[in-house]
Design an enzyme around this catalytic site. Structure first.
Site, PDB file in Angstrom:
ATOM      1  N   ASP A 291     -15.253  46.180   5.571  1.00  0.00           N
ATOM      2  CA  ASP A 291     -14.881  45.723   6.696  1.00  0.00           C
ATOM      3  C   ASP A 291     -13.955  46.423   7.401  1.00  0.00           C
ATOM      4  OD1 ASP A 291     -13.412  43.810   8.066  1.00  0.00           O
ATOM      5  OD2 ASP A 291     -12.598  42.599   6.945  1.00  0.00           O
TER       6      ASP A 291
ATOM      7  N   CYS B 216     -18.087  40.844  13.280  1.00  0.00           N
ATOM      8  CA  CYS B 216     -18.310  42.920  13.334  1.00  0.00           C
ATOM      9  C   CYS B 216     -19.599  43.205  12.273  1.00  0.00           C
ATOM     10  CB  CYS B 216     -17.206  42.952  12.874  1.00  0.00           C
ATOM     11  SG  CYS B 216     -15.856  43.625  13.880  1.00  0.00           S
TER      12      CYS B 216
ATOM     13  N   CYS C  18     -20.430  37.435   6.687  1.00  0.00           N
ATOM     14  CA  CYS C  18     -18.954  38.573   6.367  1.00  0.00           C
ATOM     15  C   CYS C  18     -18.381  37.414   6.746  1.00  0.00           C
ATOM     16  CB  CYS C  18     -19.047  39.904   7.088  1.00  0.00           C
ATOM     17  SG  CYS C  18     -19.259  39.148   8.958  1.00  0.00           S
TER      18      CYS C  18
HETATM   19  P1  4NP Z   1     -16.100  40.717   9.826  1.00  0.00           P
HETATM   20  O1  4NP Z   1     -14.654  41.830  10.380  1.00  0.00           O
HETATM   21  O2  4NP Z   1     -16.198  40.295   9.165  1.00  0.00           O
HETATM   22  O3  4NP Z   1     -16.975  42.246   9.726  1.00  0.00           O
HETATM   23  O4  4NP Z   1     -16.259  40.047  11.093  1.00  0.00           O
HETATM   24  C1  4NP Z   1     -13.275  40.856  11.032  1.00  0.00           C
HETATM   25  C2  4NP Z   1     -13.597  40.156  11.908  1.00  0.00           C
HETATM   26  C3  4NP Z   1     -12.125  39.480  11.718  1.00  0.00           C
HETATM   27  C4  4NP Z   1     -11.108  39.539  10.531  1.00  0.00           C
HETATM   28  C5  4NP Z   1     -11.891  40.044   9.125  1.00  0.00           C
HETATM   29  C6  4NP Z   1     -12.795  41.074   9.423  1.00  0.00           C
HETATM   30  N1  4NP Z   1     -10.407  38.859  11.231  1.00  0.00           N
HETATM   31  O5  4NP Z   1      -9.212  38.614  10.429  1.00  0.00           O
HETATM   32  O6  4NP Z   1      -9.875  37.858  11.485  1.00  0.00           O
END
Ligand code: 4NP
Length: 169
Positions: free
Chosen positions: A139, A20, A15
């Protein structure tokens, strides 16, 4: 459109932040494969570098725990070109992740065209899922409880679909 991907020995879930969606999917897939007695190496990574070395987001940990998945000890890392040589299959949680991963893969193929067949197959996580076929796993980072709840349901559904498809290989 479901595609046929033969049962892999190793899968990398990717991801954006690796705090997450992909750590949750890593543990969900690991557990479901174990229940089926499948020998599968599972790992996860992010396309971004902001959270390298961190444990998953507290909200992701809590929602995963409620579904019986322990992800608190996982540690975020960024995807590396070498992952395309180490893993059989790389699953992207959304289409932006898929595009970013394809750019890495294209570069590797350009640098070394004769090795293109040995690189990991790259597919959208929801590709095999009859409920969410072709959809992003949204997300949840900037969302609330509901976003995390939807996220884990979506991940369970996608993981079930992959396990079913590999069982028939
Ligand atoms: P993930 O979620 O891609 O599902 O881990 C995110 C975690 C952090 C961020 C964006 C999405 N960020 O912008 O820091």
């Amino acid at each position: 459109m479901p595609i046929k991907v033969s049962a892999p020995k190793s899968v990398l879930l990717v991801c954006l932040g690796n705090i997450c969606r992909s750590p949750t999917a890593e543990e969900v897939l690991r557990q479901k494969a174990a229940v089926e007695g499948m020998s599968l190496t599972v790992d996860s990574a992010g396309t971004g570098d902001w959270h390298i070395g961190k444990h998953p987001d507290d909200r992701a940990i809590a929602h995963a725990k409620a579904y019986g998945y322990a992800i608190s000890k996982l540690v975020a890392r960024q995807v590396q070109p070498d992952d395309f040589y180490q893993f059989d299959l790389i699953l992207a949680m959304d289409k932006q992740n898929l595009q970013d991963l394809q750019a890495i893969k294209d570069r590797l193929i350009n640098e070394n065209p004769e090795q293109s067949e040995t690189l990991a197959k790259l597919v959208l996580f929801s590709e095999e899922d009859p409920i969410h076929a072709g959809e992003d796993v949204p997300d949840p980072y900037y969302g609330g409880d509901e976003a995390f709840e939807r996220c884990i349901a979506h991940i369970e559904s996608g993981a079930n679909a992959w396990i079913e498809s590999w069982k028939s290989c």
